[in-house]
Write an enzyme that holds these catalytic residues in place. Structure first.
Site, PDB file in Angstrom:
ATOM      1  N   LYS A  58      49.524  44.587   9.898  1.00  0.00           N
ATOM      2  CA  LYS A  58      49.717  45.631   8.880  1.00  0.00           C
ATOM      3  C   LYS A  58      50.802  46.614   9.326  1.00  0.00           C
ATOM      4  O   LYS A  58      51.680  46.993   8.553  1.00  0.00           O
ATOM      5  CB  LYS A  58      48.389  46.375   8.625  1.00  0.00           C
ATOM      6  CG  LYS A  58      47.380  45.541   7.825  1.00  0.00           C
ATOM      7  CD  LYS A  58      45.990  46.188   7.736  1.00  0.00           C
ATOM      8  CE  LYS A  58      45.042  45.251   6.997  1.00  0.00           C
ATOM      9  NZ  LYS A  58      43.665  45.757   6.876  1.00  0.00           N
ATOM     10  N   GLN A 102      39.965  50.377   9.382  1.00  0.00           N
ATOM     11  CA  GLN A 102      39.732  48.927   9.466  1.00  0.00           C
ATOM     12  C   GLN A 102      38.244  48.633   9.634  1.00  0.00           C
ATOM     13  O   GLN A 102      37.568  49.243  10.464  1.00  0.00           O
ATOM     14  CB  GLN A 102      40.545  48.345  10.631  1.00  0.00           C
ATOM     15  CG  GLN A 102      40.513  46.827  10.728  1.00  0.00           C
ATOM     16  CD  GLN A 102      41.216  46.113   9.572  1.00  0.00           C
ATOM     17  OE1 GLN A 102      42.122  46.652   8.940  1.00  0.00           O
ATOM     18  NE2 GLN A 102      40.775  44.895   9.278  1.00  0.00           N
ATOM     19  N   ASP A 125      42.800  51.383   0.406  1.00  0.00           N
ATOM     20  CA  ASP A 125      41.949  50.186   0.322  1.00  0.00           C
ATOM     21  C   ASP A 125      41.273  50.083  -1.045  1.00  0.00           C
ATOM     22  O   ASP A 125      40.755  49.023  -1.394  1.00  0.00           O
ATOM     23  CB  ASP A 125      40.838  50.265   1.383  1.00  0.00           C
ATOM     24  CG  ASP A 125      41.167  49.464   2.629  1.00  0.00           C
ATOM     25  OD1 ASP A 125      41.776  48.386   2.510  1.00  0.00           O
ATOM     26  OD2 ASP A 125      40.790  49.921   3.733  1.00  0.00           O
TER      27      ASP A 125
HETATM   28  N1  GUN Z   1      38.441  44.237   7.070  1.00  0.00           N
HETATM   29  C1  GUN Z   1      38.631  43.047   6.460  1.00  0.00           C
HETATM   30  N2  GUN Z   1      39.370  43.190   5.333  1.00  0.00           N
HETATM   31  C2  GUN Z   1      39.642  44.504   5.226  1.00  0.00           C
HETATM   32  C3  GUN Z   1      40.368  45.270   4.269  1.00  0.00           C
HETATM   33  O1  GUN Z   1      40.903  44.768   3.267  1.00  0.00           O
HETATM   34  N3  GUN Z   1      40.431  46.608   4.528  1.00  0.00           N
HETATM   35  C4  GUN Z   1      39.836  47.177   5.606  1.00  0.00           C
HETATM   36  N4  GUN Z   1      39.941  48.496   5.744  1.00  0.00           N
HETATM   37  N5  GUN Z   1      39.144  46.497   6.502  1.00  0.00           N
HETATM   38  C5  GUN Z   1      39.061  45.158   6.309  1.00  0.00           C
END
Ligand code: GUN
Length: 303
Positions: A58, A102, A125
């Site tokens: 990311k 995350q 998100d």
């Molecule tokens: N963990 C797995 N997928 C995601 C996501 O799309 N966003 C976040 N914040 N954590 C994750």
């Protein structure tokens, strides 16, 4: 005479994500010309191996499109109070436009409390209840990244989705539920299949579109699919092999592609789309904050 099976074509998530990222880069450039520089704060708590990889990717992609990133790596024993204090600081900081925590979180930290603490306008998100409510009512601004990416793959593959029967396998807050909502908004007939469904495979065999997000390696094979179905595999699972380990999806790709008309590979399918839509959301969030600051009533002046 034997007839060889027609194999599904691959849906190239890498190529489609590159298009989205190029659009995002252009938008970041346009903002920079107004002296506005989008910034994304990413919180990684603990040492989950998969999360480390996702966060690294990311941050790398953010850099590539010109989005400034702030990385907060916190140890596994971090308290919830500490995380909430940090989120409050990031909410209040006008230089931070997006906040991502995350998941999963260490067990002493409650996911829903942390998500609710994020300012909805910085919730890139799309997990905050205000954004989830907006999504359900069709008045959404920040939509969860993985389902948004899956929708883009489906539009690119199928065009208009109206009237198609879509089956979503899995009912998580991150993927299954928002995915079903987006498919409904695209005028699909939607079924959600889960661990308590009776004859899940039979339900799935009725689908024109199958989106799988269960976190079980290679669970869905050709016997679950109608001929010509379009398959979106959200799963990313590491399995051990004789020569080491490799990544596989929730779909048995080799089996499924003998029946499906199109399928996402793992890796290179949904994964790159999630990141592309995270960065797109960061730009959307930046624009929303800009609008809000322009329309906000001036502070009262006291002599
Ligand atoms: N963990 C797995 N997928 C995601 C996501 O799309 N966003 C976040 N914040 N954590 C994750």
């Amino acid at each position: 005479m034997s007839v060889s099976p027609a194999f599904a074509r691959d849906i190239d998530g890498k190529a489609i994500a590159a298009q989205v990222l190029s659009e995002v880069k252009d938008e970041v450039g346009a903002l920079a010309r107004q002296q506005i520089h989008p910034a994304l704060a990413v919180l990684l708590i603990g040492d989950d191996a998969a999360s480390q990889v996702y966060v690294r990717n990311k941050l790398l992609r953010a850099e590539e499109v010109g989005i400034h990133s702030l990385e907060y790596r916190l140890p596994a024993n971090t308290t919830q109070a500490h995380v909430l204090t940090l989120i409050a600081q990031l909410n209040a900081d006008p230089a931070v436009n997006g906040i991502l925590v995350q998941l999963p979180l260490p067990s002493q930290i409650q996911e829903h409390i942390v998500i609710q603490a994020i300012d909805p306008i910085k919730d890139v998100d799309g997990f905050h209840r205000q954004n989830v409510g907006g999504l359900v009512q069709g008045a959404t601004v920040l939509t969860p990244c993985t389902p948004s990416g899956c929708m883009r793959l489906l539009y690119d593959t199928c065009g208009d989705l109206s009237g198609l029967h879509a089956v979503v396998i899995g009912r998580s807050n991150i993927v299954g539920k928002p995915m079903a909502t987006l498919l409904l908004q695209a005028n699909c007939s939607v079924s959600v299949v889960h661990s308590r469904s009776v004859d899940a495979a039979a339900l799935c065999r009725m689908a024109d579109i199958v989106v799988v997000a269960v976190g079980r390696p290679q669970m869905i094979d050709a016997s679950w699919l109608k001929a010509g179905a379009v398959v979106i595999d959200v799963g990313i699972n590491r399995i051990e092999t004789q020569t080491g380990s490799r990544l596989v999806g929730d779909v048995d790709y080799v089996s499924a592609r003998t029946v499906a008309s199109a399928i996402t590979p793992v890796p290179g399918g949904v994964g790159p789309m999630t990141i592309a839509y995270l960065l797109k959301n960061t730009v959307i969030a930046t624009r929303l904050q800009l609008e809000e600051s322009r329309t906000r009533a001036p502070e009262p002046q006291f002599a």
